[in-house]
Scaffold this motif. Structure first.
Motif, PDB file in Angstrom:
ATOM      1  N   SER A 174       0.932  -1.275  -0.014  1.00 20.71           N
ATOM      2  CA  SER A 174      -0.420  -0.335   0.154  1.00 20.71           C
ATOM      3  C   SER A 174       1.016   1.001   0.305  1.00 20.71           C
ATOM      4  O   SER A 174       0.458   2.560  -0.576  1.00 20.71           O
ATOM      5  N   GLU A 175       2.129   0.775   0.337  1.00 24.65           N
ATOM      6  CA  GLU A 175       3.141   2.182   0.975  1.00 24.65           C
ATOM      7  C   GLU A 175       3.183   2.520  -0.627  1.00 24.65           C
ATOM      8  O   GLU A 175       3.601   3.693  -1.207  1.00 24.65           O
ATOM      9  N   ILE A 176       4.347   1.819  -1.173  1.00 23.03           N
ATOM     10  CA  ILE A 176       4.361   1.366  -2.327  1.00 23.03           C
ATOM     11  C   ILE A 176       3.730   2.315  -3.126  1.00 23.03           C
ATOM     12  O   ILE A 176       3.505   2.657  -4.554  1.00 23.03           O
ATOM     13  N   GLU A 177       2.554   1.403  -3.689  1.00 19.07           N
ATOM     14  CA  GLU A 177       1.198   2.032  -4.565  1.00 19.07           C
ATOM     15  C   GLU A 177       0.479   3.602  -4.003  1.00 19.07           C
ATOM     16  O   GLU A 177       1.023   3.901  -4.823  1.00 19.07           O
ATOM     17  N   ALA A 178       0.987   3.854  -2.418  1.00 19.15           N
ATOM     18  CA  ALA A 178       1.150   5.334  -2.832  1.00 19.15           C
ATOM     19  C   ALA A 178       1.783   6.139  -3.161  1.00 19.15           C
ATOM     20  O   ALA A 178       1.299   7.113  -3.734  1.00 19.15           O
ATOM     21  N   GLY A 179       3.193   5.737  -3.398  1.00 15.61           N
ATOM     22  CA  GLY A 179       4.017   6.532  -4.009  1.00 15.61           C
ATOM     23  C   GLY A 179       4.432   6.944  -6.043  1.00 15.61           C
ATOM     24  O   GLY A 179       4.856   7.392  -6.235  1.00 15.61           O
ATOM     25  N   GLY A 180       3.134   5.857  -6.490  1.00 10.99           N
ATOM     26  CA  GLY A 180       3.076   5.928  -7.353  1.00 10.99           C
ATOM     27  C   GLY A 180       3.536   5.273  -8.427  1.00 10.99           C
ATOM     28  O   GLY A 180       3.697   5.158  -9.374  1.00 10.99           O
ATOM     29  N   LEU A 181       4.426   4.242  -7.699  1.00 16.92           N
ATOM     30  CA  LEU A 181       4.824   2.471  -7.832  1.00 16.92           C
ATOM     31  C   LEU A 181       3.533   1.574  -8.125  1.00 16.92           C
ATOM     32  O   LEU A 181       2.750   1.314  -6.988  1.00 16.92           O
ATOM     33  N   LYS A 182       3.722   0.539  -8.672  1.00 22.14           N
ATOM     34  CA  LYS A 182       2.843  -0.566  -9.523  1.00 22.14           C
ATOM     35  C   LYS A 182       3.785  -1.492  -9.074  1.00 22.14           C
ATOM     36  O   LYS A 182       5.351  -2.000  -9.598  1.00 22.14           O
ATOM     37  N   VAL A 183       3.341  -2.228  -7.812  1.00 21.98           N
ATOM     38  CA  VAL A 183       4.559  -3.309  -7.377  1.00 21.98           C
ATOM     39  C   VAL A 183       3.719  -5.004  -8.595  1.00 21.98           C
ATOM     40  O   VAL A 183       2.606  -5.358  -8.209  1.00 21.98           O
ATOM     41  N   LEU A 184       4.964  -5.465  -8.645  1.00 22.68           N
ATOM     42  CA  LEU A 184       4.498  -6.363  -9.590  1.00 22.68           C
ATOM     43  C   LEU A 184       4.670  -7.989  -9.100  1.00 22.68           C
ATOM     44  O   LEU A 184       4.103  -9.433  -9.282  1.00 22.68           O
ATOM     45  N   ARG A 185       5.764  -7.890  -7.615  1.00 23.31           N
ATOM     46  CA  ARG A 185       5.588  -9.401  -6.952  1.00 23.31           C
ATOM     47  C   ARG A 185       6.157  -8.665  -5.706  1.00 23.31           C
ATOM     48  O   ARG A 185       7.075  -8.183  -5.284  1.00 23.31           O
ATOM     49  N   ILE A 186       5.901  -9.566  -4.541  1.00 24.12           N
ATOM     50  CA  ILE A 186       6.166  -9.785  -3.392  1.00 24.12           C
ATOM     51  C   ILE A 186       7.156 -10.986  -3.047  1.00 24.12           C
ATOM     52  O   ILE A 186       6.541 -12.455  -3.378  1.00 24.12           O
ATOM     53  N   GLN A 187       8.245 -11.103  -2.390  1.00 25.41           N
ATOM     54  CA  GLN A 187       9.108 -12.314  -2.220  1.00 25.41           C
ATOM     55  C   GLN A 187       8.543 -12.586  -0.783  1.00 25.41           C
ATOM     56  O   GLN A 187       8.966 -11.651   0.125  1.00 25.41           O
ATOM     57  N   LYS A 188       8.286 -13.771  -1.353  1.00 23.93           N
ATOM     58  CA  LYS A 188       7.943 -14.582   0.187  1.00 23.93           C
ATOM     59  C   LYS A 188       8.643 -15.119   1.271  1.00 23.93           C
ATOM     60  O   LYS A 188       8.658 -15.066   2.301  1.00 23.93           O
ATOM     61  N   ASP A 189       9.026 -16.116   0.548  1.00 29.93           N
ATOM     62  CA  ASP A 189      10.268 -17.124   1.129  1.00 29.93           C
ATOM     63  C   ASP A 189      11.297 -17.363   1.185  1.00 29.93           C
ATOM     64  O   ASP A 189      11.896 -18.773   1.470  1.00 29.93           O
ATOM     65  N   ILE A 190      11.818 -16.474   0.836  1.00 30.12           N
ATOM     66  CA  ILE A 190      13.359 -16.796   0.729  1.00 30.12           C
ATOM     67  C   ILE A 190      14.533 -16.295   2.201  1.00 30.12           C
ATOM     68  O   ILE A 190      14.981 -17.514   2.869  1.00 30.12           O
ATOM     69  N   ASN A 191      13.833 -15.443   2.796  1.00 26.05           N
ATOM     70  CA  ASN A 191      13.934 -14.998   3.995  1.00 26.05           C
ATOM     71  C   ASN A 191      12.880 -14.364   4.501  1.00 26.05           C
ATOM     72  O   ASN A 191      12.173 -13.769   4.760  1.00 26.05           O
ATOM     73  N   PRO A 192      12.830 -14.814   5.992  1.00 25.69           N
ATOM     74  CA  PRO A 192      11.330 -15.120   6.636  1.00 25.69           C
ATOM     75  C   PRO A 192      11.772 -13.913   7.508  1.00 25.69           C
ATOM     76  O   PRO A 192      11.001 -12.964   7.770  1.00 25.69           O
ATOM     77  N   ASN A 193      12.490 -12.900   7.834  1.00 27.88           N
ATOM     78  CA  ASN A 193      12.999 -11.903   8.289  1.00 27.88           C
ATOM     79  C   ASN A 193      13.250 -10.766   7.235  1.00 27.88           C
ATOM     80  O   ASN A 193      12.319  -9.429   7.653  1.00 27.88           O
ATOM     81  N   ARG A 194      13.506 -10.450   6.020  1.00 19.38           N
ATOM     82  CA  ARG A 194      12.800  -9.878   4.741  1.00 19.38           C
ATOM     83  C   ARG A 194      12.769  -9.856   3.495  1.00 19.38           C
ATOM     84  O   ARG A 194      12.488 -10.853   3.479  1.00 19.38           O
ATOM     85  N   GLY A 195      11.897  -8.943   3.522  1.00 19.24           N
ATOM     86  CA  GLY A 195      10.778  -9.473   2.443  1.00 19.24           C
ATOM     87  C   GLY A 195      11.191  -8.661   1.099  1.00 19.24           C
ATOM     88  O   GLY A 195      12.824  -7.244   1.734  1.00 19.24           O
ATOM     89  N   GLY A 196      11.129  -8.841   0.671  1.00 21.84           N
ATOM     90  CA  GLY A 196      11.482  -8.004  -1.371  1.00 21.84           C
ATOM     91  C   GLY A 196      10.314  -7.575  -1.826  1.00 21.84           C
ATOM     92  O   GLY A 196       8.817  -8.696  -2.049  1.00 21.84           O
ATOM     93  N   ALA A 197      10.054  -6.807  -2.511  1.00 19.91           N
ATOM     94  CA  ALA A 197       8.950  -6.544  -3.794  1.00 19.91           C
ATOM     95  C   ALA A 197      10.042  -5.819  -5.147  1.00 19.91           C
ATOM     96  O   ALA A 197      10.782  -4.562  -4.729  1.00 19.91           O
TER      97      ALA A 197
END
Length: 259
Positions: free
Chosen positions: A231-254
């Motif tokens: 929601s923050e990324i989209e509020a800033g005007g960019l489109k999220v293509l993918r959320i990284q889920k299962d590689i690092n439990p403590n660090r996400g990626g978009a």
């Protein structure tokens, strides 16, 4: 349970609460400066610029994000250059890298480390939430090692995304790493008490559940959910293509794009 054991457990809970309060007594500028001072210590600069770390390349979750880019060349802005680990790897891959850091010694060491390895990178000193770079200049912007979470307040992070969107060429990519945590760790009662204390001392009036001083070194906002990040990324005007889920439990990626 004896009275002394009950008292000991109460004191432990009280101690944990008191240790969480430094993040409440500082405003957003204070929190940024607190983190900058931590990383500006000579021993920290040396640690991030150490040869073994610099030569270790990208970590598995970083390589996964990189794999979503359609090209391995073009202009790349790296926010949080540190000692040059990511910048040098990406430059070797073919990107024209510009690194940003709010510690002058980090920028200098990153550029020197690159030169020592026959690589050229550009770099300048700037605090990333006040990002000021040419418009529509970069093909890729990357925030390294969950540094997106090191920007205090929702408003400041959305403004950063807006500036990143301005810096990207149309069709450009934003790779964003952030700190994630369990929703169970976000207690409404604790949040209420922290906000009350912030109000009383004129401190972090924009406090959000998940705001912490990580290891007493730097401010970190831990996201309770990937949806909150999106929601923050989209509020800033960019489109999220993918959320990284299962590689690092403590660090996400978009992986995000400027349409």
């Amino acid at each position: 349970m004896s009275f002394r054991i009950k008292l000991a457990r109460l004191l432990l809970r009280l101690s944990a609460f008191l240790q969480s309060l430094p993040v409440m007594v500082m405003n957003s500028d204070d929190l940024v400066e607190f983190s900058r001072q931590s990383y500006a210590k000579p021993q920290d600069v040396e640690a991030w610029a150490e040869d073994d770390l610099v030569d270790s390349g990208l970590e598995p979750d970083e390589l996964d994000l990189l794999g979503d880019l359609p090209q391995a060349s073009g202009t790349l802005l790296l926010l949080g250059v540190g000692g040059g680990r990511e910048a040098i790897y990406l430059a070797k891959k073919g990107f024209q890298v510009t690194g940003v850091d709010y510690v002058p010694e980090m920028v200098a060491r990153a550029k020197q480390n690159a030169a020592n390895r026959g690589i050229q990178i550009d770099g300048f000193v700037q605090e990333i939430s006040n990002l000021d770079v040419p418009a529509e200049f970069f093909d890729v912007v990357w925030i390294s090692r969950a540094m997106y979470s090191c920007v205090p307040t929702l408003e400041r992070r959305v403004e950063l995304v807006r500036r990143i969107a301005e810096a990207l060429k149309p069709g450009g990519y934003f790779l964003c790493q952030y700190q994630r945590g369990s929703e169970a760790a976000f207690s409404p009662k604790v949040a209420f008490l922290r906000r009350l204390i912030a109000k009383l001392v004129g401190g972090n009036k924009h406090y959000e559940p998940g705001d912490v001083l990580w290891l007493n070194v730097e401010f970190v906002h831990v996201f309770a959910s990937d949806d909150a990040l999106q929601s923050e990324i989209e509020a800033g005007g960019l489109k999220v293509l993918r959320i990284q889920k299962d590689i690092n439990p403590n660090r996400g990626g978009a992986v995000c794009v400027k349409e």
